[in-house]
Design an enzyme around this catalytic site. Structure first.
Site, mmCIF file in Angstrom:
data_model
loop_
_atom_site.group_PDB
_atom_site.id
_atom_site.type_symbol
_atom_site.label_atom_id
_atom_site.label_comp_id
_atom_site.label_asym_id
_atom_site.label_seq_id
_atom_site.Cartn_x
_atom_site.Cartn_y
_atom_site.Cartn_z
ATOM 1 N N ARG A 201 0.847 -1.206 0.000
ATOM 2 C CA ARG A 201 0.000 0.000 0.000
ATOM 3 C C ARG A 201 0.877 1.250 0.000
ATOM 4 O O ARG A 201 0.544 2.266 -0.589
ATOM 5 C CB ARG A 201 -0.961 -0.001 1.213
ATOM 6 C CG ARG A 201 -1.730 1.297 1.354
ATOM 7 C CD ARG A 201 -2.992 1.191 2.204
ATOM 8 N NE ARG A 201 -2.878 0.352 3.375
ATOM 9 C CZ ARG A 201 -2.224 0.669 4.501
ATOM 10 N NH1 ARG A 201 -1.631 1.825 4.618
ATOM 11 N NH2 ARG A 201 -2.168 -0.185 5.511
ATOM 12 N N ASP B 117 -8.083 18.503 -15.360
ATOM 13 C CA ASP B 117 -8.385 17.113 -15.690
ATOM 14 C C ASP B 117 -8.043 16.937 -17.170
ATOM 15 O O ASP B 117 -8.729 17.479 -18.048
ATOM 16 C CB ASP B 117 -9.869 16.827 -15.411
ATOM 17 C CG ASP B 117 -10.226 15.356 -15.641
ATOM 18 O OD1 ASP B 117 -9.560 14.708 -16.478
ATOM 19 O OD2 ASP B 117 -11.177 14.869 -15.018
HETATM 20 C C1 LIG Z 1 -13.041 13.510 -17.527
HETATM 21 C C2 LIG Z 1 -13.130 12.432 -16.496
HETATM 22 N N1 LIG Z 1 -12.518 12.605 -15.311
HETATM 23 C C3 LIG Z 1 -12.567 11.661 -14.343
HETATM 24 C C4 LIG Z 1 -13.270 10.488 -14.515
HETATM 25 C C5 LIG Z 1 -13.347 9.477 -13.409
HETATM 26 O O1 LIG Z 1 -12.492 8.415 -13.639
HETATM 27 P P1 LIG Z 1 -12.750 6.884 -13.174
HETATM 28 O O2 LIG Z 1 -13.995 6.419 -13.855
HETATM 29 O O3 LIG Z 1 -11.511 6.188 -13.603
HETATM 30 O O4 LIG Z 1 -12.918 6.922 -11.691
HETATM 31 C C6 LIG Z 1 -13.913 10.255 -15.739
HETATM 32 C C7 LIG Z 1 -14.675 9.011 -15.965
HETATM 33 O O5 LIG Z 1 -15.419 8.883 -16.919
HETATM 34 C C8 LIG Z 1 -13.839 11.261 -16.746
HETATM 35 O O6 LIG Z 1 -14.449 11.100 -17.935
#
Ligand SMILES: Cc1ncc(COP(=O)(O)O)c(C=O)c1O
Length: 389
Positions: free
Chosen positions: A53, A178
């Site tokens: 972990r 993101d």
């Molecule tokens: C732009 C974006 N950010 C974050 C996520 C979340 O990721 P995860 O599904 O791997 O938890 C997604 C999932 O679709 C996403 O499209």
């Protein structure tokens, strides 16, 4: 990777973190399926590993690779994209702090901020991050973080990363991008002034729809923040497994060529659909009339593999389209080699129905895969024909 080795993106994606085994010479590092490590006397750790972990060599290889491809100082890998986002939010925000999130952010991110962190006392405002004045107006005392998703999921809005980085600096906000939709093969937010990148590595980085994972990558100068994110990774424990880390590492090695093909096919489809009678709007930043086209052309090297369509026939047409494709698989997720179609308002974004982040019911989202473009265009054409019947 040795400092004297080439460091261009495609090369880094293949070699960063990939150290041949010192005893056997394995070119591909082993998958270390161990939960624990023998100690040479109490506290005598070989290579610094104590318990998986806290650290695992397969995960370390992925984390080095993630940091390298995003041009960051630290990569931290998690069991899912949302686990990565959660760790970052926990590491930075305390009760009473305020975060600005896009009004068309991924539904799961909105839910995480609204419910889990909302209940813990974190406040949020949703804002159109493609409009600088709106963002400026939403900043208030207590604002600590500006969250951006560009291109956004699923409305494909483009936010100007360098301009938002300037605003964030001016107001002492941490700028988080993101980068799931673009991937670092097309867009490098840390080079453009962001402080942190997050990923659902489930998508383009893994690239084959066979692994769920997430990442936080912290820019140079963010050692203390990275330390806090690592602490949450260790103390809360949402780590990626060795197998998942391996699959993600393997996916990243072909990221550049995949993104090139995804982008070429999506551009072809988007141009073709722009004048289609069944389509009211094609949401794709590679089209010159997309409101974010100029900004996207400045900060992205290509426009990616995601397209959303606003169908002329509204909700009924969108549902018909999503259930009529033959090559595009009706499924959640995106970024894999296979093409997917998604109906966001009832699938990926169902959790934001009735909120300010709700997705219009006339929208379908396409993840354009690596199949033959002729098969993809024929498939979209026949599914659109169904909507006109
Ligand atoms: C732009 C974006 N950010 C974050 C996520 C979340 O990721 P995860 O599904 O791997 O938890 C997604 C999932 O679709 C996403 O499209």
């Amino acid at each position: 990777m040795n400092d004297d080795r080439p460091s261009r993106f495609d090369t880094l994606a293949i070699h960063a973190g990939q150290h041949p085994d010192p005893t056997t010479g394995d070119a591909i590092p082993a998958i270390h399926v161990t939960s624990t490590y023998a100690q040479d006397g109490i506290g005598g750790l070989r290579g610094g590993y104590e318990y998986s972990r806290g650290g695992n060599p397969t995960r370390t290889a992925l984390e080095e690779q993630l940091a390298a491809i995003e041009g960051g100082a630290h990569g931290v890998s998690f069991a899912s994209g949302l686990a990565a986002e959660d760790a970052l939010l926990r590491a930075v925000l305390a009760p009473g702090d305020h975060v600005l999130v896009p009004n068309d952010v991924y539904g799961g991110t909105h839910r995480l901020v609204r419910t889990i962190h909302g209940r813990a006392g974190v406040e949020h405002t949703t804002v159109d991050t493609s409009d600088l004045d709106s963002v400026r107006a939403a900043i208030r005392p207590g604002s600590k973080m500006l969250w951006v998703e560009t291109p956004s999921n699923p409305l494909m809005k483009i936010s100007d990363i360098p301009a938002l980085a300037g605003l964030a600096r001016e107001h002492g906000l941490l700028l988080v991008v993101d980068n799931t939709f673009a991937s670092p093969a097309l867009q490098r937010p840390l080079d453009l002034g962001a402080d942190v990148v997050v990923h659902s590595t489930t998508k383009y980085l893994g690239g084959h729809s066979d692994v769920v994972g997430g990442a936080v990558v912290v820019a140079n100068g963010g050692d203390e923040l990275a330390e806090q994110v690592r602490y949450v990774q260790f103390a809360a424990g949402a780590v990626s497994s060795p197998f998942d880390a391996f699959l993600t590492t393997r996916g990243i090695k072909t990221l550049a060529v995949r993104m090139q093909r995804h982008s070429e096919s999506a551009q072809t489809l988007a141009e073709r659909l722009a004048d289609h009678p069944a389509v009211a709007r094609v949401l794709y930043p590679g089209l010159p009339d997309h409101p974010g086209h100029k900004v996207a052309a400045h900060q992205m090297s290509r426009f990616g593999g995601m397209i959303s369509l606003d169908l002329a026939g509204g909700e009924r047409a969108a549902r018909t389209f999503a259930e009529s494709t033959r090559v595009f698989l009706l499924a959640e997720s995106l970024g894999g080699v296979e093409s997917l179609v998604n109906y966001p308002s009832e699938m990926t974004h169902a959790s934001v129905r009735g909120t300010e982040a709700e997705v219009p019911p006339s929208i379908v989202r396409l993840s354009v895969g690596l199949e033959d473009i002729a098969d993809l265009t024929e498939d979209v054409d026949q599914a659109l024909a169904h909507t006109l019947r």
